[in-house]
Design an enzyme around this catalytic site. Structure first.
Site, PDB file in Angstrom:
ATOM      1  N   CYS A  14       3.648   5.699   3.386  1.00 13.32           N
ATOM      2  CA  CYS A  14       2.484   6.020   2.585  1.00 13.32           C
ATOM      3  C   CYS A  14       2.570   5.752   1.100  1.00 13.32           C
ATOM      4  CB  CYS A  14       2.103   7.480   2.707  1.00 13.32           C
ATOM      5  SG  CYS A  14       1.885   7.957   4.380  1.00 13.32           S
ATOM      6  N   GLY A  40       1.133   1.104   2.679  1.00  8.78           N
ATOM      7  CA  GLY A  40       0.525   1.492   3.957  1.00  8.78           C
ATOM      8  C   GLY A  40      -0.766   0.755   4.174  1.00  8.78           C
ATOM      9  N   ASN A 122       3.697  11.462   1.211  1.00 10.86           N
ATOM     10  CA  ASN A 122       4.544  10.293   1.460  1.00 10.86           C
ATOM     11  C   ASN A 122       5.940  10.802   1.796  1.00 10.86           C
ATOM     12  OD1 ASN A 122       6.103   7.812  -0.691  1.00 10.86           O
ATOM     13  ND2 ASN A 122       5.845   7.771   1.499  1.00 10.86           N
ATOM     14  N   GLY A 123       6.456  10.399   2.954  1.00 16.09           N
ATOM     15  CA  GLY A 123       7.787  10.827   3.376  1.00 16.09           C
ATOM     16  C   GLY A 123       7.740  11.333   4.801  1.00 16.09           C
ATOM     17  N   TYR A 268      13.424  -3.546  -1.331  1.00 16.61           N
ATOM     18  CA  TYR A 268      12.290  -4.217  -0.709  1.00 16.61           C
ATOM     19  C   TYR A 268      10.947  -3.546  -0.939  1.00 16.61           C
ATOM     20  CZ  TYR A 268       9.048  -4.994   3.183  1.00 16.61           C
ATOM     21  OH  TYR A 268       7.929  -5.196   3.920  1.00 16.61           O
TER      22      TYR A 268
END
Ligand code: SF4
Length: 495
Positions: A14, A40, A122-123, A268
């Site tokens: 996310c 995302g 997010n996570g 990345y």
């Protein structure tokens, strides 16, 4: 039957964005999500807060499956539906919870004893399953299969009477990775897990305050970066903060945990134009390329220059670092654009019979034959996951008749799954796991003349400016920085 092209890179689950105190809150959130699209692509949503004629707080929501530009197709959405001066938004690629379920699209909203609450996360929570079981046994009814909903339940069930205390109490119970934005009837709250796995930054735009995953979201709306949300910190923005300009800050725990930022964000995942974990991603990615060149150089086989090319776009910056350092080592070399990537593939479908042939990779990439023909080619990539795409890509390059192909990877072999929000396939699908990290054998399978990866120590050396000990690298080592619930491991991946 048709199916879409397999993702060849890990995906993160996310990007989050929140803004407090702007007349254009929903539109700015839309732009923010646009800048965070790489975090995302499956679904996205925005929730705004406005006040109705009876002076009641109203939360409005618009969300759906697809890219930001596909979900927010009509300007009317911002003018008439998503009104208000506070908003939070979310881009999603799911790791826990079914990717197909519309109900799992964030932000989630609830109305409870102390008012409205919306959350974007997010996570991955590593103890969400345990907590969920407990809550279900006590009578809670869950609407989604996402771990994020656990946070809402914990807040809503709290016996405390102050919302920040309730949020703090809930966050003390959860474990794993979380960078959160939470909207209440009168506050925007941001929080980051004590290890700081995922990034979360604070900025300002005129009178408004913003919290978001990466600083590239600030740049798009000309907002100014202030600082990062610290690991283990809860940040609160409300009307008082808008007036005083003093951000309110609380700690989740009294003790300080070791920082364990996800090294993959630098390798990345994050955009090179972002500033996260105290550093520019571009600089870190160049350093990864430089360390790769120093430890894994490719020398001239003849009088011709060595041609360095990247797998676009994520490895472009790394390739730049590699070529610069290789030149410093005295190797006659040149950075070239040898692969052209199509940015328009979207959800392209391929026939099952074509799955193992090159069509998937050919839709995405083509070679510039004049650049590659007869040359010693160094192909720079950030990671190899399954290896199927890399193999097809090497075949494509081979068809351009280079003298030799040398693949250099700016990370170590991925041998273990991630439980903190990056989506890898199961262990059995990881090429390094299947070949027992035998790099020569992996190289043979891929069809390259030589293959070399960064070692874990070299990877850490490259990011050492941010503190060698401050990183999680568990997907390369199997050493997880936190205890991971056994049931959670089983749920996400086969162990
Ligand atoms: Fe990042 Fe790998 Fe750690 Fe997951 S396991 S947080 S992908 S370094």
């Amino acid at each position: 039957m048709q199916f879409s092209i397999q993702r060849e890179k890990p995906t993160c689950n996310c990007g989050v964005f929140g803004i407090y105190g702007s007349q254009n809150a929903s539109l700015e959130t839309y732009y923010g999500l646009h800048a965070l699209q790489h975090r995302g692509q499956e679904a996205c949503g925005i929730v705004t807060k406005s006040t109705n004629q009876k002076n009641h707080e109203v939360f409005s929501v618009h969300k759906g499956e697809g890219l930001v530009t596909e979900v927010f197709v009509d300007q009317e959405i911002f003018q008439h539906k998503l009104k208000g001066d506070v908003a939070i938004g979310h881009n999603r690629y799911s790791t826990t919870g079914s990717a197909q379920s519309i109900k799992n699209i964030q932000p989630f909203i609830v109305n409870y004893r102390l008012g409205n609450l919306a959350v974007a996360h997010n996570g991955n929570l590593t103890n969400a399953r345990e907590i969920r079981e407990e809550l279900v046994n006590e009578g809670s009814i869950f609407q989604t299969t996402s771990d994020t909903e656990v946070i809402l339940h914990l807040i809503a069930r709290s016996k405390l009477n102050d919302q920040i205390d309730q949020i703090k109490e809930a966050l003390q119970k959860i474990e794993g990775a979380f960078s959160l934005v939470i909207m209440t009837d009168d506050k925007l709250v941001a929080a980051r897990d004590p290890n700081g796995f995922r990034p979360l930054v604070i900025g300002k735009l005129n009178n408004a305050f913003i919290v978001t995953s990466e600083t590239c979201a600030f740049d798009l709306i000309s907002a100014e970066f202030i600082r990062e949300v610290l690991p283990g910190e809860i940040v609160v923005i409300d009307d008082e903060v808008i007036q005083t300009r003093e951000i309110k800050s609380y700690n989740i725990h009294t003790s300080i945990a070791p920082q364990k930022h996800c090294i993959f964000e630098f390798i990345y995942f994050s955009r090179p134009d972002s500033f996260i974990f105290g550093h520019n991603v571009d600089k870190m990615r160049r350093r990864l390329g430089k360390v790769l060149a120093r430890n894994h150089p490719v020398y001239n086989e003849d009088d011709n220059k060595v041609i360095v090319i990247s797998v676009p776009d994520s490895s472009n910056t790394t390739a730049l670092g590699y070529q610069t350092e290789l030149e410093k080592l005295g190797v006659n070399c040149r950075l070239e654009i040898g692969l052209i990537r199509s940015h328009y593939i979207g959800r392209t479908f391929i026939q099952p019979g074509q799955a193992n042939r090159e069509i998937g990779v050919k839709i995405k990439f083509n070679t510039v034959k004049g650049v590659l023909e007869g040359r010693t080619v160094v192909l720079i990539d950030d990671s190899i996951v399954r290896g199927t795409t890399s193999k097809q890509l090497v075949k494509l390059i081979r068809d351009a008749n280079p003298k030799s192909i040398h693949l250099r990877i700016s990370s170590s072999p991925i041998t273990h799954p991630c439980y903190y929000g990056m989506d890898f396939p199961s262990k059995e699908e990881l090429i390094a796991h299947n070949y027992n990290s035998d790099i020569q054998e992996i190289g043979k399978y891929l069809g390259v003349d030589t293959l070399e990866y960064l070692t874990i120590d070299e990877m850490l050396e490259a990011v050492s400016e941010a503190g060698k000990d401050n990183f999680c690298y568990a997907c390369f080592s199997g050493k997880y920085p936190t205890v991971v619930d056994h049931k959670f491991k089983k749920e996400i991946y086969e162990i």
